[in-house]
Write an enzyme that holds these catalytic residues in place. Structure first.
Site, PDB file in Angstrom:
ATOM      1  N   ASN A  12      63.291 -82.543  29.882  1.00 39.56           N
ATOM      2  CA  ASN A  12      62.687 -84.010  30.618  1.00 39.56           C
ATOM      3  C   ASN A  12      63.387 -85.119  30.223  1.00 39.56           C
ATOM      4  OD1 ASN A  12      61.574 -86.030  31.959  1.00 39.56           O
ATOM      5  ND2 ASN A  12      59.705 -85.706  30.966  1.00 39.56           N
ATOM      6  N   LYS A  14      63.555 -88.014  31.291  1.00 38.98           N
ATOM      7  CA  LYS A  14      62.889 -89.398  31.722  1.00 38.98           C
ATOM      8  C   LYS A  14      63.704 -90.382  32.177  1.00 38.98           C
ATOM      9  CE  LYS A  14      59.605 -88.111  28.091  1.00 38.98           C
ATOM     10  NZ  LYS A  14      58.438 -88.443  27.605  1.00 38.98           N
ATOM     11  N   HIS A 104      53.250 -85.226  35.557  1.00 40.20           N
ATOM     12  CA  HIS A 104      53.471 -85.608  34.035  1.00 40.20           C
ATOM     13  C   HIS A 104      52.520 -86.586  33.634  1.00 40.20           C
ATOM     14  CE1 HIS A 104      55.454 -87.256  30.366  1.00 40.20           C
ATOM     15  NE2 HIS A 104      56.137 -86.102  30.451  1.00 40.20           N
ATOM     16  N   GLU A 106      52.847 -89.279  32.148  1.00 36.72           N
ATOM     17  CA  GLU A 106      53.476 -90.705  32.272  1.00 36.72           C
ATOM     18  C   GLU A 106      53.162 -91.021  33.988  1.00 36.72           C
ATOM     19  OE1 GLU A 106      56.996 -90.198  30.374  1.00 36.72           O
ATOM     20  OE2 GLU A 106      56.274 -89.944  28.337  1.00 36.72           O
ATOM     21  N   GLU A 174      50.808 -80.077  27.897  1.00 41.06           N
ATOM     22  CA  GLU A 174      51.397 -81.300  27.137  1.00 41.06           C
ATOM     23  C   GLU A 174      50.286 -82.358  26.714  1.00 41.06           C
ATOM     24  OE1 GLU A 174      55.794 -82.109  27.912  1.00 41.06           O
ATOM     25  OE2 GLU A 174      54.615 -83.185  29.508  1.00 41.06           O
ATOM     26  N   GLY A 180      56.154 -87.821  22.487  1.00 39.84           N
ATOM     27  CA  GLY A 180      56.952 -88.709  21.925  1.00 39.84           C
ATOM     28  C   GLY A 180      56.183 -89.302  20.695  1.00 39.84           C
ATOM     29  N   SER A 218      56.763 -83.521  21.489  1.00 39.80           N
ATOM     30  CA  SER A 218      57.488 -83.454  20.277  1.00 39.80           C
ATOM     31  C   SER A 218      57.939 -81.988  19.958  1.00 39.80           C
ATOM     32  CB  SER A 218      56.325 -84.083  19.183  1.00 39.80           C
ATOM     33  OG  SER A 218      56.253 -85.227  19.560  1.00 39.80           O
TER      34      SER A 218
END
Ligand code: PEP
Length: 256
Positions: A12, A14, A104, A106, A174, A180, A218
């Site tokens: 991904n 992003k 996701h 985000e 996730e 991250g 991560s």
């Protein structure tokens, strides 16, 4: 890991990537992915939508388009219409994508996407013959409150529409607090959650045993061997490390 579904390693990107640097990186990845005689996993790169068409061309000229598939990072639930700034599943397909990441964290956080929104997008992806990579995962507060499994169970129940099956849907577990941050759950916690997800899928879908369940958060070349050997971890969704071909391949080669 015991024999099961073909592993999937998805990157991904992003909101990262301009044509110049992206071309060099994808060509490097193509060279690496072409080295083995046969790949024992599937590879997907999900760049920003602006790069899909160009990336399709780079992979074709490198003769790596059968080894590396492409995906979008989101789509609208409608096939077309007055939705300024949005992209439909059909458009992603038209630009060379075979997959799309949906739900996701985000998107859920930054754009207020609910499970119902995600389910509508997954249905649109299926209608456009895209494989949906559906993200679920708890926040740190939810984990500390002992709610992680309940949150993930609710997200799976409400984010997967009828018509979901192993051939058109992938789950990516996730944990939001692992994305991250350089932090990952203990292997025993990953194993417990993936077993739970498998049980949920098997209860609801006849082919629940065959769904790929990816771990994301991560994942790096250094921790990939430990994560990818866990039962019911059928691959990885990789953010930061997917931007560097050598790192992405360093993860993928564990299952390649
Ligand atoms: C992601 O955003 O899906 C992700 C897993 O990111 P990272 O690998 O950078 O934690």
């Amino acid at each position: 890991m015991a024999k099961g579904p073909v592993p999937l390693i998805a990157g991904n990107w992003k909101m990262n990537g301009l044509r110049k640097g992206a071309e060099a990186e994808i060509r490097k990845l193509a060279r690496l992915a072409l080295k083995p005689k046969k790949l024992h996993c599937e590879l997907v790169i999900c760049p920003p939508a602006t790069l899909l068409l160009a990336m399709q061309g780079w992979l074709r000229t490198a003769r790596a388009d059968r080894r590396i598939a492409l995906g979008g990072q989101d789509c609208h639930a409608a096939p077309s219409g007055a939705h300024t700034g949005d992209i439909s599943a059909q458009m992603l397909k038209d630009a060379g994508a075979s997959h799309v990441i949906l739900g996701h964290s985000e998107r859920r956080q930054d754009h207020g996407e609910t499970d119902a929104t995600v389910a509508a997008k997954v249905a649109a992806a299926h209608a456009a013959k895209l494989t949906a990579i559906v993200c679920v995962g708890e926040t740190l507060a939810e984990r500390e409150d002992g709610q992680a499994e309940a949150v993930v169970a609710r997200q799976i129940a409400a984010s997967l529409p009828e018509g979901s099956r192993a051939g058109n849907t992938v789950i990516a577990y996730e944990p939001v607090w692992a994305i991250g941050t350089g932090r990952t759950p203990a292997p025993v916690d990953v194993a417990r959650m993936h077993d739970r997800i498998r049980a949920i899928l098997s209860e609801r879908f006849r082919d629940g045993e065959l769904f790929r369940i990816l771990y994301g958060g991560s994942v790096k070349p250094g921790n990939a061997p430990d994560l990818l050997r866990i039962a019911n971890v059928d691959g990885a969704l990789v953010g930061g490390a997917s931007l560097v071909a050598a790192d992405f391949w360093g993860i993928a080669r564990v299952r390649a």
